[in-house]
Design an enzyme around this catalytic site. Structure first.
Site, short mmCIF file in Angstrom:
data_model
loop_
_atom_site.label_atom_id
_atom_site.label_comp_id
_atom_site.label_asym_id
_atom_site.label_seq_id
_atom_site.Cartn_x
_atom_site.Cartn_y
_atom_site.Cartn_z
N GLY B 215 -15.44 -3.20 -12.01
CA GLY B 215 -16.50 -3.45 -13.07
C GLY B 215 -17.91 -3.32 -12.27
O GLY B 215 -18.04 -2.59 -11.47
N SER B 216 -18.73 -4.26 -12.88
CA SER B 216 -20.27 -4.35 -12.32
C SER B 216 -20.47 -4.56 -10.99
O SER B 216 -21.39 -4.39 -10.64
CB SER B 216 -20.84 -5.09 -13.31
OG SER B 216 -20.78 -4.71 -14.66
#
Lengths: 449, 486
Positions: B215-216
């Site tokens: 993810g981020s």
């Protein structure tokens, strides 16, 4: 007889130079006892970190027995081969040490019993030397002996089988294998019969194809007696002893008659018997399968069979062995102290120790043959050779079985394996060889005749 | 008869010679195969004949050996098995050895030739050496903080000392106690079977052996690639990232989670603080596939042989993608997948001026008497970027913690930099998102390399608000605080 006296004249000074060999024997006997004591100490040190408290007792007992036997030889067979007794003492000592070591695995303690049987064996050794002044007297009892042997072989049929074979006679706590005694009686009978009939066996007969078959009336009695033995043994499913008797028969017949035709007949008969028994008996069939594929049960997911465990033990020992007490003989399962005792020798003393043991047997056999060849009476010759061959074949059959060289038949390793009848019988065999080697090496007949 | 007697004698002696030949075959030539046969118990018996060497944490053994009284004389015990299982692995008489117990098995069981005093003599006497010890790099307090932080959630923590690559904590939950199946009893077998049948896979080492979409948190790698390659030079300056950003070759715009991101020309610092997908996806595409791949590689991505010495699973960043796929990969989606260890290496690289060190779980190997067998030295895995880029990256990460999504990681009296991640997964993103947090921390005012970098992933949590900042950041903070207070 001219050649005879010439040979005697030539032999006298050489024999005098060599001496009787009794001092050599004493030194070797003491060395054998010392080696055994060393073995006890090694077992104790490896397992407990200290010498076992009863090592001295075992050593002293073995020492007294050995000196007793040596005394008997000195007194009644002073020209005997000086190697025979030390070899017997050392093999028996090794056996006691290994059994003593195997007593440390869970199970019954067998070493004290084995020491008792060894004592009896040495007692009989002494008795044979004292009572039997000339082996030729045995010739008279050949037929009686054969009859006794047959009775001994039949008796176990009336006793319960042990591990699938009816070869034991059990009386309360005592049990023994009459086949062990019978083999000596059989050797005596063969020697006597072949000595009496060897000319007829060797020289007469019809020629069939390219070899000469013996006359039916000469061969008949031999075959009859042999068939009786083998028949009983097949009933008892004691393959090892059958094989032993058969080998003995063929070797003695060949030595007596020098006819290779006998070997051919022997091989044909044995092939027939092997196929027949293998066909009829699932017991034998499975042993042949295990011999050819000792690791098959592992691949089938059923775990290692006893042959595989035996091979594992030998392999683990490698060239130098784990040291006494440090192997894993408990994995081998039952018969560790008798049929499979060689696997423990291989594991804990290594290939080196195993070679030493095999060398001792080879020496014992060679010395037996040497005595036989040197003797001039045909009976003595055949008897000494027969007894030596007995030892060789028995060692081959049992060691070959546990080493997966031949199918496993289940026999005791002479002197080393646990078993009273075996130890006692082998002491008698050595006594007879000592007696005959004494005559064979005696330089001046006048001295004792 | 003497000729035939001699022949028969020769034959009999040859029988015994045949035995000697067969014995040589078995005891010399077939020895190796027979010794290693699966049905032969001798090697196993020997292995357990003496106490096993120990695994040490901060100099103290976390393992032991107990006499069993059985055929296998000693079995493995663990002083705090569940706490250290992701570090030690297990040593079971029935099920073998794994991880450090497996990799250093020769040393621990005493068969490593380096333990022998005089090799030739020991071979002759067959003397068995006492097992050696393996000293790990684990910090017991950090390990405990990591395990307690994860609690009964499913997840993992990897903490690294950035300057050296030493692994300070390696946690994975749900866990297991390797001591429950060390022996051969029915109870051992039941314990093993229960662990094997557990759908939550308690024996999976999630910190090293499981890959998750990062993810981020992966945006740190994208930022590093953009800065290192001059795509962005000033983190405060507006970028030329458009809004909406329609992924190249498609009609699909790259959506943001927060409306604050929905404008053109955001600076890199704003994009990181707010975790804007549109800006970071655009910057990844501007940087290009080759340079993005190269940067990912610096942190252990696409390395199938990353050994700590326990081998980590291969973290993935595709090397062949079109631009829209690259845009998604640059924000940690598409096929991008990482172990917690690899993401800890990302944070550690930023902390240590771009030097990514080999992650290392073992300090040294010793003999039973404590004398040294082997000392492990820190070694450089990759120089990912220069000090200037590192300085910019750290500023970005500090801003995330100070002003952005990572506020839960703030530690009084310390400078903390981090990055959150909330990774969707499952069919149509139906699964509970993975909550990620990667960070480093150092005492306030310090300019030294931060003493700790950490990656936390919480998977399949029962919480209502699943975000990296909400779930993972507090765990990271607790681990880092423990190290800072040391």
């Amino acid at each position: 007889m001219a050649t005879d006296s010439a040979a005697r004249a030539a032999r006298v000074p050489r024999a005098r130079r060599a001496g009787t060999g009794r001092w050599t024997e004493l030194v070797l006997v003491l060395a054998a006892v010392g080696l055994a004591v060393f073995g006890y100490v090694e077992v104790g040190v490896n397992l407990d970190g200290k010498a076992p408290p009863d090592a001295a007792q075992y050593g002293a007992a073995l020492g007294v027995l050995a000196l007793l036997a040596h005394g008997a030889v000195r007194w009644r067979a002073r020209w005997a081969d000086p190697l025979l007794l030390p070899i017997a003492v050392l093999l028996n000592g090794i056996g006691l040490v290994v059994i003593y070591r195997l007593d440390r695995n869970p199970g019954s303690a067998a070493a004290p019993t084995q020491l008792l049987w060894s004592t009896l064996g040495v007692g009989l050794f002494t008795a044979v030397l004292l009572l039997l002044r000339d082996h030729r007297r045995l010739q008279r009892y050949a037929y009686v002996g054969a009859f006794v042997a047959l009775v001994l072989l039949v008796l176990p049929v009336f006793f319960p089988p042990v591990y699938g074979s009816r070869i034991w006679i059990t009386l309360g706590p005592l049990s023994f294998q009459p086949g062990e005694f019978a083999k000596v009686l059989l050797a005596v009978f063969f020697a006597a019969y072949l000595a009496a009939h060897r000319d007829a066996l060797a020289l007469t007969g019809r020629k069939v194809l390219w070899f000469r078959l013996p006359l039916g009336r000469v061969l008949g009695p031999v075959l009859l007696i042999w068939a009786a033995f083998v028949g009983v043994l097949v009933l008892e499913t004691d393959l090892g002893t059958s094989l032993l008797f058969f080998g003995l028969f063929v070797v003695m017949l060949y030595v007596a008659t020098a006819r290779t035709g006998w070997i051919v007949i022997g091989l044909l008969l044995s092939a027939l018997a092997a196929v027949g028994v293998g066909w009829l008996s699932p017991h034998v069939h499975s042993r042949v399968t295990e011999w050819l594929h000792p690791l098959a049960s592992i691949e089938a997911g059923q775990g290692a069979n006893q042959i595989a465990q035996s091979l594992f033990a030998f392999a683990w020992g490698g060239q130098l062995g784990t040291g006494l007490g440090l192997g894993h003989s408990a994995l081998i399962g039952f018969a560790t102290k008798s049929d499979f005792i060689l696997a423990t020798v291989g594991e804990e003393l290594g290939l080196t120790g195993l070679f030493a043991v095999l060398l001792l047997y080879a020496l014992l056999v060679a010395r037996g043959f040497k005595a036989g060849i040197a003797l001039r009476d045909p009976f003595g010759r055949l008897l000494a050779i027969g007894l030596a061959a007995l030892v060789a074949i028995q060692v081959f059959v049992v060691a070959g079985g546990v080493l997966d060289l031949i199918p496993l038949t289940g026999m005791t390793l002479p002197f080393i394996a646990q078993g009273g009848s075996s130890v006692v019988t082998n002491w008698i065999i050595v006594a007879l060889l000592v007696r005959m080697s004494d005559l064979a090496r005696r330089p001046v007949p006048e001295e004792d005749a | 008869m003497s000729t035939t007697g001699r022949r028969a004698g020769t034959f009999c002696v040859l029988l015994i010679v045949a035995l000697a030949v067969q014995a040589t075959r078995v005891q010399v030539f077939q020895k190796h195969d027979l010794d290693h046969n699966s049905a032969n118990q001798r090697a196993t018996i020997q292995r357990y004949a003496q106490p096993r060497g120990n695994l040490l944490v901060a100099g103290q053994p976390v393992t032991g050996s107990a006499p069993t009284g059985g055929r296998y004389a000693y079995k493995r015990t663990y002083t705090d098995g569940a706490l250290y299982a992701p570090v030690t692995g297990y040593s079971s008489q029935t099920y073998g050895n794994t991880q450090l117990e497996g990799i250093h098995d020769d040393l621990l069981s005493g068969t490593d030739p380096r333990l022998a005093g005089w090799a030739v003599w020991d071979a002759v006497t067959r003397q068995q050496q006492p097992g050696g010890d393996v000293a790990t790099t684990i910090d017991p307090a950090a390990q405990r903080a990591a395990m307690q932080g994860l609690g009964n959630q499913k997840g993992a923590v990897a903490a690294i000392e950035p300057a050296t690559g030493r692994i300070l904590a390696l946690a994975s939950t749900p866990g297991y106690d390797p001591g429950t199946f060390a022996g051969t009893s029915a109870a051992d077998q039941n314990a093993w079977k229960k662990l094997q049948d557990d759908p939550d896979q308690p024996m999976l080492n999630r910190a090293l052996r499981q890959i998750y979409p990062p993810g981020s948190t992966f945006k740190v790698v994208t930022a590093a690639a953009a800065l290192a390659n001059g795509v962005v030079t000033d983190i405060e300056a507006p970028t030329d990232a458009p809004y909406p950003y329609v992924m190249p070759g498609t009609t699909t715009p790259l959506n943001n989670d927060t409306g604050a991101c929905d404008r053109a020309g955001l600076s890199l610092d704003e994009a990181m603080t707010l975790s804007c997908n549109s800006v970071m996806g655009y910057l990844g595409v501007q940087t290009g596939l080759d340079r993005m791949t190269a940067m990912a590689k610096n942190f252990g991505f696409n390395d199938a042989r990353l050994d700590t010495p326990v081998r980590a699973a291969r973290s993935n960043f595709d090397t062949e993608m079109n631009k829209s796929q690259l845009a998604l990969s640059s924000i940690g989606q598409y096929d991008t997948a990482a172990t917690p260890l690899a993401m800890a290496m990302v944070a550690a690289g930023a902390a240590a001026d771009g030097q990514v060190m080999y992650p290392q779980l073992v300090d040294k190997l010793t003999k039973a008497d404590g004398s040294q067998v082997q000392l492990m030295h820190p070694s450089l895995y990759h120089q990912a970027f220069g000090a200037a880029v590192a300085q910019q990256l750290r500023q970005l990460m500090v801003d995330v913690v100070e002003n952005g999504t990572g506020r839960n990681a703030r530690i009084p009296g310390a400078e903390v930099g981090g990055k959150t991640g909330t990774a969707q997964h499952g069919v149509d993103n139906s699964g509970t998102p993975y909550a990620w947090f990667i960070a480093w921390a150092r005492p306030a005012g310090s300019t030294a390399v931060p003493p700790v970098a950490v990656a936390v992933v919480v998977a399949d949590s029962q919480a209502d608000d699943v975000t990296g900042g909400g779930l993972a950041a507090p765990i990271a903070r607790s681990v880092m605080q423990t190290v800072l207070n040391r």
